[in-house]
Design an enzyme around this catalytic site. Sequence first.
Site, PDB file in Angstrom:
ATOM      1  N   ASP A 255      -0.356  11.188   0.102  1.00  0.00           N
ATOM      2  CA  ASP A 255      -1.300  10.959   1.197  1.00  0.00           C
ATOM      3  C   ASP A 255      -1.256   9.518   1.712  1.00  0.00           C
ATOM      4  OD1 ASP A 255      -2.295  10.311  -1.329  1.00  0.00           O
ATOM      5  OD2 ASP A 255      -4.353  10.259  -0.574  1.00  0.00           O
ATOM      6  N   GLU A 256      -1.654   9.394   2.948  1.00  0.00           N
ATOM      7  CA  GLU A 256      -1.948   8.096   3.552  1.00  0.00           C
ATOM      8  C   GLU A 256      -0.797   7.091   3.493  1.00  0.00           C
ATOM      9  OE1 GLU A 256      -6.742   8.095   3.001  1.00  0.00           O
ATOM     10  OE2 GLU A 256      -5.593   7.109   1.435  1.00  0.00           O
TER      11      GLU A 256
END
Lengths: 541, 541
Positions: free
Chosen positions: B366-367
């Site tokens: 993620d991210e």
Amino acid sequence: MLRSSPTRYDFYQGEQAAYISTLNSVWRWECQKGACQKVLITNETDDSILSLSECRLFCAESGAIWPKPTGEVSLGSYLAELNINSIDVEGAKTDSPVFALVKAAGKVFKEEIQQVIPSNVNVKGGKSLFVTVDISNPNITERSLVTDESYTLKISESSDGRLNALITAATFFGARYGLVTLSQLVIFDDIRNKLKIPRDFLVTDSPAYPYRGILLDTSRNYVTVDTIKRTLRGMGASKLNTFHWHITDSHSFPYVSKSRPELSKYGAYASNKVYSPEDVAEIIQYGKVRGIRILPEFDAPAHVGEGWQNTDLVTCFNWQPWQNYCVEPPCGQFDVTKDGVYEAIEDIYGDMIEQFQPDMFHMGGDEINFSCWNSTENIVQWMEKKGWNRTEEGFIKLWDYFQSQALEKVLKKAGKEIPIVMWTMWTKGDDSQITDLLEGGYKLILSNYDALYLDCGFAGWVTDGNNWCSPYIGWQKIYENKPATIVGTKTDQVLGSEAALWTEQADSTSIDSRLWPRSAAMAEVLWSEPSTGWAVAEQRF
Amino acid sequence: MLRSSPTRYDFYQGEQAAYISTLNSVWRWECQKGACQKVLITNETDDSILSLSECRLFCAESGAIWPKPTGEVSLGSYLAELNINSIDVEGAKTDSPVFALVKAAGKVFKEEIQQVIPSNVNVKGGKSLFVTVDISNPNITERSLVTDESYTLKISESSDGRLNALITAATFFGARYGLVTLSQLVIFDDIRNKLKIPRDFLVTDSPAYPYRGILLDTSRNYVTVDTIKRTLRGMGASKLNTFHWHITDSHSFPYVSKSRPELSKYGAYASNKVYSPEDVAEIIQYGKVRGIRILPEFDAPAHVGEGWQNTDLVTCFNWQPWQNYCVEPPCGQFDVTKDGVYEAIEDIYGDMIEQFQPDMFHMGGDEINFSCWNSTENIVQWMEKKGWNRTEEGFIKLWDYFQSQALEKVLKKAGKEIPIVMWTMWTKGDDSQITDLLEGGYKLILSNYDALYLDCGFAGWVTDGNNWCSPYIGWQKIYENKPATIVGTKTDQVLGSEAALWTEQADSTSIDSRLWPRSAAMAEVLWSEPSTGWAVAEQRF
């Protein structure tokens, strides 16, 4: 960005390497711009390798003491090793009125220090600590609003290598704060598994406001005695001094009144969800040793219900739709026209005053609903007989009829003048009603819901969505909730503040995380009256 | 309103009065319109005096079992007294692969029942209970996404007065749910201080969704092993089956990797804030006995930082202003051009797979912040050499370069095909991106932040105010967060959901009250797929 760097083992050799390999950490801590930062241990000497707790002590203002002392603080640069098994607290003579209190507070002090050491670590060696408590007025064993809470604390080393901590105070209550400050100076060095304390230290300290409280509601949910004791422990460590015990309400009546035991028998959530006289005595003693007054509140004439079912003294109980008769279910309000009400409250006041021996008393008095009284046939007839109009004015007269008799009963049972606390009105910090009260000369305890209601911000409980006073109040907002901001120059009329935890949605499993660490933010506001904001306090907090 | 009424003692005389006086309560409970209501005990016979727990069992739907069974429930009207000291759980033979699991689950079952009795009460007498566990496929000792979790439970009394509970299931995991249901049927009658259980009971039950999880982040704050075990205990009681352990992040690296121990040595908050191989083994075993898979996540290529300081494998670590390089401080992202990254993650994947023996693996993902990579000189040069543009397209290529190699390492270490879980995108329940994923044929685990992020609604932590995903999410909203509402008819592509607790602002002291009871609301959504809303479930909840 990070570049390839040699590991710590490349930096040193020989004795220094052997020493460093005994440490529990590859990091040391360094004070940079007021905050402790991690730095890799390379080939430093022992003295320059600080653990986080050591770094904080020197890096944060005032030796990281919370709440921040209001007087002078002087902290040397040397930390001594402390022998956990050789700590003595002495002072009051055996025939002194405060002897037992000092002894008990000394025991608490030692227990708190023991907690600093991780349970799986066995700390060895160190210097002895001899704590001398010098109380100039040992006859004061009870708190009041004018109790001198100041103290000084001086730590030094004697020629024989023993550490001496001298606490001087006018009262036991001040002296106990000296012990709390001292306990915060004892730190655990987790790099070397040692207990340490500054060798040279001096502080002069006293609080800005005399009333520093937490309200806990034990009616909407029952709260265990252990949880109340944990709360008192946290309060003692934060130098808060008043546990406002909202012990009964319309939801349940857990207080076992000696003269009216049927109220808890019918009104407690269960037969074991009560506060027996023994429980109450235990809580009072636990608080006293930690310098905390237990302030009982018997809320009336509204906020009564469960427990009174077998009397004819409460009206509107459980009436629906509840919105017409109270602010939250179950409704319930005394039928204040009944003589039995005054007999009952005299008994309950009498029980509470006998048990708590309070230096002030809380009579409740919030959220009276005139529509409830106006819908009660008996009251309507009684008022008509008296020739009182059923207007707001008439119902205020009725309320006053209750309040003046109730006050008389409190004073009768107290046997003396005693400060009375009552709820005034719902308010936020910027409400103009506060100005009116100040101009009326009243002394105030602030508990404005926009900053001090710790139950705000959770889910709805009567229905979905979020509860009425959302959002959640962060510690930063509490820290900015300063009396001077609210009352301007009239801070001398402010006794202090209290953080309130109403327990529709909290019980023994969640109370700790609701109260802490936020109540400690309020504790510093009241003790230290800081001129700076939350951001300055953040590192210490 | 209430009128004067006689007390209960006026109503009865003789033997009945003598009996009633032995009860712990003046109240009995009566089922009225689906809810238990208090009624004064007057001269009722024993059978009609129900304690609250007895009343709830009969009043709430499906014997008040949570989550609600999906098959038939049949509950007689008779409660038998149960002898706490005479409970046996048997079934699997000593040479059966599930023998040890059944034995351990039986022990847990007895411990949970013991917890039903208040600690100060000594319960005497009652009937023996013999629990037979009949597992048709005793070779299945590990979970997978297709594990048969169904069970049936039948309670009856044999002619010799003994109670028999027969649990039949295809697998140990289903059988354990039978034990959980059985434990919920054992209640404490606090009016008579007796342990009771329905004499006649039958249920057929299986869950709607195979993945029912809780994510706990142990990097932003360290969480004690005891707290993780408490969490697993709550999960087991709610029939949740996956503990998604977000064990590392840029904030700290508490996971002790056998092959890369220096990561936790440099990356843990302190030398005792780690998960040793022994801790991990203890947690895995504690979960397994409670039917819970421990799903490890090693989040990469973003969300790395602490622990990697002495390598050249992480870029952007602690860079400021952090807003330019990540979503929250401290920033940190793999320099995915370095071969060392792939050697390191292969080692870590290998360690995790060896320890956890997981049936699925979470690779994080993620991210990822392209600006971080774009600001790293080494990466810029590497991409230029490859002829990759530094556009979004180019950085997606770079990410894919990482992800495909990382996947290869997981599969190599697993030695077989294994389901891979990855974060996809930030989304709310009504996001159109969900439709895109469904049309792509992906299987989803829902963790939409507007309903399942249990850290929402508290104070800000980087600054004041409230945190980014405020307000607090009530259990009602979680109960309405139904897969069918989000994905329509494509519920067969939904594996389930997980509630996430990110720990910027929670630690071992507050995790329980953040997770519970809200996670139990999600548990019913996933197990029972209720067609009705929270208000219908409220009494049981």
